[in-house]
Design an enzyme around this catalytic site. Sequence first.
Site, PDB file in Angstrom:
ATOM      1  N   LYS A  53      26.889  42.067  21.406  1.00  0.00           N
ATOM      2  CA  LYS A  53      26.462  40.749  21.896  1.00  0.00           C
ATOM      3  C   LYS A  53      25.855  39.898  20.777  1.00  0.00           C
ATOM      4  CE  LYS A  53      26.140  41.253  26.824  1.00  0.00           C
ATOM      5  NZ  LYS A  53      25.412  41.104  28.067  1.00  0.00           N
ATOM      6  N   LYS A  57      36.344  44.435  26.790  1.00  0.00           N
ATOM      7  CA  LYS A  57      35.896  44.602  28.180  1.00  0.00           C
ATOM      8  C   LYS A  57      36.013  43.281  28.957  1.00  0.00           C
ATOM      9  CE  LYS A  57      31.536  44.554  29.352  1.00  0.00           C
ATOM     10  NZ  LYS A  57      30.347  44.596  30.199  1.00  0.00           N
ATOM     11  N   LYS A  72      31.824  38.685  32.494  1.00  0.00           N
ATOM     12  CA  LYS A  72      31.468  37.397  33.098  1.00  0.00           C
ATOM     13  C   LYS A  72      31.336  36.318  32.038  1.00  0.00           C
ATOM     14  CE  LYS A  72      27.967  39.443  35.863  1.00  0.00           C
ATOM     15  NZ  LYS A  72      27.187  40.130  34.838  1.00  0.00           N
TER      16      LYS A  72
HETATM   17  N1  AQP Z   1      34.626  45.420  32.617  1.00  0.00           N
HETATM   18  C1  AQP Z   1      33.890  46.237  33.358  1.00  0.00           C
HETATM   19  N2  AQP Z   1      34.436  47.347  33.904  1.00  0.00           N
HETATM   20  C2  AQP Z   1      33.696  48.189  34.681  1.00  0.00           C
HETATM   21  N3  AQP Z   1      32.399  47.965  34.977  1.00  0.00           N
HETATM   22  C3  AQP Z   1      31.825  46.850  34.459  1.00  0.00           C
HETATM   23  N4  AQP Z   1      30.590  46.345  34.553  1.00  0.00           N
HETATM   24  C4  AQP Z   1      30.516  45.197  33.848  1.00  0.00           C
HETATM   25  N5  AQP Z   1      31.699  44.924  33.281  1.00  0.00           N
HETATM   26  C5  AQP Z   1      32.537  45.943  33.638  1.00  0.00           C
HETATM   27  C6  AQP Z   1      29.513  46.948  35.330  1.00  0.00           C
HETATM   28  O1  AQP Z   1      28.993  45.945  36.196  1.00  0.00           O
HETATM   29  C7  AQP Z   1      27.599  46.180  36.373  1.00  0.00           C
HETATM   30  C8  AQP Z   1      26.840  44.927  36.179  1.00  0.00           C
HETATM   31  O2  AQP Z   1      26.945  44.525  34.836  1.00  0.00           O
HETATM   32  P1  AQP Z   1      25.881  43.510  34.258  1.00  0.00           P
HETATM   33  O3  AQP Z   1      25.959  42.247  34.994  1.00  0.00           O
HETATM   34  O4  AQP Z   1      24.546  44.148  34.262  1.00  0.00           O
HETATM   35  O5  AQP Z   1      26.184  43.305  32.760  1.00  0.00           O
HETATM   36  P2  AQP Z   1      27.359  43.709  31.846  1.00  0.00           P
HETATM   37  O6  AQP Z   1      27.598  45.187  31.897  1.00  0.00           O
HETATM   38  O7  AQP Z   1      27.049  43.156  30.494  1.00  0.00           O
HETATM   39  O8  AQP Z   1      28.559  42.947  32.563  1.00  0.00           O
HETATM   40  P3  AQP Z   1      29.343  41.668  32.122  1.00  0.00           P
HETATM   41  O9  AQP Z   1      30.221  41.255  33.264  1.00  0.00           O
HETATM   42  O10 AQP Z   1      30.005  41.911  30.809  1.00  0.00           O
HETATM   43  O11 AQP Z   1      28.209  40.582  31.975  1.00  0.00           O
HETATM   44  P4  AQP Z   1      27.833  39.704  30.711  1.00  0.00           P
HETATM   45  O12 AQP Z   1      29.103  38.998  30.335  1.00  0.00           O
HETATM   46  O13 AQP Z   1      26.759  38.779  31.169  1.00  0.00           O
HETATM   47  O14 AQP Z   1      27.358  40.633  29.648  1.00  0.00           O
HETATM   48  C9  AQP Z   1      27.199  47.285  35.388  1.00  0.00           C
HETATM   49  O15 AQP Z   1      27.116  48.513  36.092  1.00  0.00           O
HETATM   50  C10 AQP Z   1      28.348  47.332  34.435  1.00  0.00           C
HETATM   51  O16 AQP Z   1      28.544  48.626  33.893  1.00  0.00           O
END
Ligand code: AQP
Length: 361
Positions: free
Chosen positions: A125, A212, A215
Amino acid sequence: MSSAKTTASANTEFPNRVFSGVQPSGAITLGNYLGAIRNFVRLQDEMECIYCVVDLHAITVWQDPAELANQTREITAAYLASGIDPKRSIIFNQSMVSAHAELGWLFSCVARMGWMNRMTQFKDKAGKNREKVALGLFAYPALMAADILAYKATHVPVGDDQKQHLELTRDIAAKFNYDFCGEDQPGYFPITEPIIQGSATRVMSLRDGSKKMSKSDPSDMSRINLTDDADAIALKIRKAKTDPEVLPGGEALSEDGQGLSDTLRSERPEAANLLSIYAAMSDQSLAQVIEAKQGHSFADFKKDLTEVVVERFSPISAEMQRLMDDKAEVDAVLRDGAERAAAIAEPILRGAYDRVGLLKP
Ligand code: AQP
């Protein structure tokens, strides 16, 4: 992979309790759904569950204050629309329960810089911008440990990307227990077990099979959002990156026949990703999907994939829309959840203060 039912737990002294969360950092994705929320729903039948919208985590990167509250409501609506029952489970947003931030500080004083420096999500990040990112982004895993341990949660359902942070949570709990509980067993905090389950524990970007699905990816075409309508889902899947070959046969399976082979994942990551999504969304095993789809063109397969995603997400997105039109209902769920969450977390926080020697008469 671990399962709540099968993990030999070091936590027999602690009652089973699930905690997990999603950041309100944008529109909720298919990755969040398959990696996390689907398991959240299932676990309600097995143990007490606490599900948080982790807004304090979201602000570790810039969030527009005019949007953040609605993003929090949208994740809450996604929880409810996906089947989390607010009577059985606790749903609330993190900033409403101050124990998270307070215990997060204690854990910032327990976690070691060397441990934090190894966190790959921070490296990803922060990228080349390391000197300019918020201190909170670096400290994020200590707050995540506090989220979980403020409830002495024994199990945490997450996607594969959060595995390393869960290991850090275990290290923090063990060090706290060692530093402040002496020989007293089993210590003050449980050693939490991750639950990483399903055929798609790491959903990849539709535009790049090595990245990955996220969001916060600047390209909306890289992900499917729970709020996308049928046309948007069809377009995104039609445009998803693939390769010129047809879909693979049995050689694409791993040796135990349960997962996909490392060769497929490394040489044809986009095919591996779409097959995993299809298996998870159609509730089939990867072996069943490969047997049924081998030799098919991506053009045909993408139509089938669109169908299963639309079928699963249409009712969820309609219910989310209804809830977003009735903010009072969503806010009431969050208020009630926060009260119930605080009632559990406050005494646990007080006990931690006590062990550290902080005076809180
Ligand atoms: N691509 C993914 N595949 C499987 N699981 C995923 N998770 C996130 N992306 C994937 C799981 O969703 C839960 C919530 O995630 P988060 O909102 O705490 O943050 P993150 O893991 O950083 O998810 P994002 O979507 O990538 O958010 P941003 O873009 O804000 O960083 C977690 O259980 C995560 O494992």
